[in-house]
Scaffold this active site. Structure first.
Site, PDB file in Angstrom:
ATOM      1  N   SER A 214     -19.281 -35.790  14.715  1.00 14.30           N
ATOM      2  CA  SER A 214     -18.012 -35.208  15.177  1.00 14.30           C
ATOM      3  C   SER A 214     -16.872 -36.153  14.815  1.00 14.30           C
ATOM      4  O   SER A 214     -17.047 -37.039  13.972  1.00 14.30           O
ATOM      5  CB  SER A 214     -18.077 -34.936  16.675  1.00 14.30           C
ATOM      6  OG  SER A 214     -16.987 -34.131  17.075  1.00 14.30           O
ATOM      7  N   ASN A 215     -15.715 -35.990  15.438  1.00 10.89           N
ATOM      8  CA  ASN A 215     -14.577 -36.862  15.118  1.00 10.89           C
ATOM      9  C   ASN A 215     -13.716 -37.087  16.357  1.00 10.89           C
ATOM     10  O   ASN A 215     -14.010 -36.563  17.427  1.00 10.89           O
ATOM     11  CB  ASN A 215     -13.771 -36.268  13.956  1.00 10.89           C
ATOM     12  CG  ASN A 215     -13.254 -34.880  14.303  1.00 10.89           C
ATOM     13  OD1 ASN A 215     -12.442 -34.710  15.193  1.00 10.89           O
ATOM     14  ND2 ASN A 215     -13.781 -33.868  13.614  1.00 10.89           N
ATOM     15  N   ARG A 216     -12.626 -37.838  16.188  1.00  9.70           N
ATOM     16  CA  ARG A 216     -11.843 -38.282  17.342  1.00  9.70           C
ATOM     17  C   ARG A 216     -10.745 -37.314  17.781  1.00  9.70           C
ATOM     18  O   ARG A 216      -9.923 -37.661  18.628  1.00  9.70           O
ATOM     19  CB  ARG A 216     -11.208 -39.644  17.019  1.00  9.70           C
ATOM     20  CG  ARG A 216     -12.223 -40.775  16.995  1.00  9.70           C
ATOM     21  CD  ARG A 216     -11.527 -42.072  16.664  1.00  9.70           C
ATOM     22  NE  ARG A 216     -10.336 -42.258  17.482  1.00  9.70           N
ATOM     23  CZ  ARG A 216      -9.324 -43.065  17.167  1.00  9.70           C
ATOM     24  NH1 ARG A 216      -9.358 -43.748  16.055  1.00  9.70           N
ATOM     25  NH2 ARG A 216      -8.286 -43.186  17.964  1.00  9.70           N
TER      26      ARG A 216
END
Ligand code: C5P
Length: 416
Positions: A214-216
Site C-alpha cells: 500500500s502507500n502513505r
C-alpha cells in the site's frame, strides 16, 4: 484566503435550534456547543415539553442567548417569533418528536418554535427521535412525507438503543451528522445538478493473508473535495480505499469503500459513465502481486524475495482513452500528480499521456504539502496554461479546484 464562511460554512450564521420533548433533548446541548465552536450564532427554542427534560437555563448558558419563550411572549411591541424568523439562516430541530413533526406538517403554531417555522422561508433540518413504533406509524410517515415534499431535510433517525431500552430505528442521528447537515444546509448550492465521481485514499494489494502492498496516502485531499462538492450541492460518489479518517455524513455524498486497484477501477469506471466529471485523487497502487497466496508466505523458504509484481490498470488513463475513442467531452477528467521535483514537466506529461483536462500537481517533498498534512501547495496544469494555487488548507485547495471543475463542466455542457 477563503473567507471564513467558506472554510467553515457555519461561521457567522444564525442558527435557531428547536428542541422537542424527547429524552434526546440532552444531546441538543452538544449540538449547540458544537455549532458555537464552528462560529455559528445560536439561539435555542425549546418547546414546553422540552423544558421538562432540559432546563432553558442550560440552553441559555450554552448558547449565550436567552431562549425563545412562549408564542405569546410579545413585549414592547416586539414579536419574538417573527423577528427570529427574519434573523435566522437555518432552523435545526433536534430532537423532533412525533408530536412536533405532526404539528409542523399541519402548520400548527402553539409553540414559539412552530410559529417561527411558519414565518421562516429558509432551510430547515429535522432530526427525529422517538420509539421505533412511533416512527414507523403511518401517521408519522405521512407527516415525514409532507415535510420532505416541502423541502425539509431529515437526518436519521438511526438504529440503536432507545429510551425504552429496546433497540430499533428511532434514535436521534449522531451530533456530528447533525452539525454536518447544518453546514450543508447553509451553503450556496452552485454545483446543484452536477454528478461527480471522486477517488480518494490508498489502495491495498494483498500478498498473502497477513501482508499487503500500500502507500502513505491519507485520503484527506479527496475527502476535502468530496465534502466541499456535496456541500455545494453536487451528487458525489466517493470511491475510497481504506481510510484512517471517517467519511462525514454529508447529504449528497455516497461513500463506496473498496480495497484494491481493481475494485477501484470497476466502481469508478461504472460511475464515471454517468458523471459530469471524474476527479481521481486516489493514490492507486501501480503494481500488485501476480498471485494472492492462500497461506502466509514463508521467509525461511525465500518466498518473500521472489514475489512477482504485475502492473495495475490505470483508471484515469483508461477513462481518458475511452472518452477519446467515443470522441466525447464528458466526463471532465481531473487527475492528481504527487511528485518529488520537476512538478510541471511531469504534470504536463501525465496530462497528455492520460488524456485528461486538468492535472493538480504538488511536490510531496516540500514541507506542508502532500501526505498526512492538512495543507497543500498545488500547481494546476491545463493543456495550454498553468497556475500555482497559494499554499493553503486542503479544504481551501479543494474549493479552488472545484471552481475549475465547475468551469470545465460548464464548457462541455455548452459544447454538447
Ligand atoms: O501515474 P500516476 O500514478 O502518478 O498518476 C496519478 C494520477 O492517475 C492520479 O490522478 C491517480 O488517481 C491516477 N491513477 C489511476 N489509476 C492508476 C494509477 C494512477 O487512476 N492505476
Amino acid at each position: 484566503m477563503l473567507p471564513p464562511s467558506m472554510q467553515t460554512p457555519l461561521f457567522g450564521k444564525r442558527v435557531l435550534v428547536g428542541v422537542g420533548g424527547s429524552i434526546a433533548a440532552y444531546r441538543a446541548c452538544d449540538v449547540v456547543r458544537r455549532l458555537r465552536e464552528l462560529g455559528a450564532i445560536v439561539r435555542v427554542a425549546p418547546t414546553r415539553a422540552a423544558a421538562a427534560f432540559v432546563t432553558p437555563m442550560t440552553f441559555e448558558a450554552l448558547s449565550g442567548m436567552t431562549c425563545l419563550g412562549g408564542v405569546l411572549d410579545v413585549a414592547h411591541g416586539r414579536i419574538p417569533h417573527v423577528e427570529e424568523a427574519h434573523a435566522s439562516d437555518l432552523v435545526l430541530v433536534c430532537a423532533a418528536t412525533a408530536d412536533l413533526m405532526a404539528k409542523m406538517a399541519h402548520g400548527l403554531a402553539d409553540e414559539a418554535l412552530l410559529a417561527t417555522l411558519l414565518a421562516f422561508p429558509g432551510p430547515v433540518v429535522v432530526a427525529p427521535a422517538m420509539e421505533s413504533h412511533m416512527w414507523s406509524h403511518a401517521a408519522t410517515q405521512a407527516n415525514v412525507a409532507t415535510l420532505r415534499s416541502r423541502g425539509v431535510h431529515l437526518v436519521g433517525p438511526v438504529e440503536g438503543v432507545l429510551a425504552s431500552g429496546r433497540s430499533g430505528a428511532g434514535r436521534m442521528a449522531p451530533v456530528d451528522d447533525l452539525v454536518e447537515a447544518a453546514a450543508w444546509a447553509v451553503c450556496d448550492k452552485d454545483l446543484a445538478g452536477t454528478q461527480l465521481v471522486i477517488t480518494a485514499g490508498p489502495t491495498v494489494e494483498d500478498l498473502d493473508p497477513v501482508r499487503f502492498l500500500s502507500n502513505r496516502s491519507s485520503g484527506r485531499m479527496g475527502l476535502a473535495l468530496a465534502v466541499q462538492a456535496a456541500r455545494r450541492g453536487a451528487q458525489v460518489s466517493l470511491v475510497h480505499g481504506p481510510l484512517r479518517i471517517a467519511v462525514p455524513a454529508v447529504p449528497g455524498l455516497t461513500p463506496i469503500a473498496v480495497r484494491s486497484a481493481a475494485e477501484m477501477h470497476e466502481e469508478t469506471t461504472k460511475r464515471a459513465a454517468r458523471s459530469d466529471a471524474a476527479i481521481l485523487c486516489a493514490a492507486v497502487a501501480d503494481a500488485r502481486p501476480r498471485t494472492l497466496a492462500k497461506t502466509k508466505l514463508k521467509k525461511s523458504k525465500g518466498e518473500l524475495t521472489r514475489v512477482e509484481l504485475v502492473p495495475t490498470r490505470d483508471i484515469l488513463a483508461d477513462l481518458g482513452a475511452a472518452r477519446k475513442k467515443k470522441k466525447a467531452k464528458r466526463p471532465v477528467l481531473v487527475g492528481f500528480a504527487a511528485e518529488t521535483g520537476e512538478v510541471l514537466a511531469y504534470a504536463r506529461g501525465k496530462l497528455a499521456h492520460k488524456g485528461c483536462d486538468l492535472i493538480c500537481a504538488n511536490d510531496v517533498g516540500e514541507a506542508g504539502s502532500g501526505f498526512d498534512v492538512d495543507t497543500n501547495r498545488m500547481l494546476l496544469v491545463w493543456p495550454t496554461e498553468e497556475r500555482w494555487l497559494p499554499h493553503a488548507s486542503k479544504d481551501e485547495v479543494a474549493w479552488h479546484i472545484l471552481d475549475e471543475v465547475k468551469a470545465l463542466v460548464a464548457r462541455t455542457t455548452r459544447r454538447r
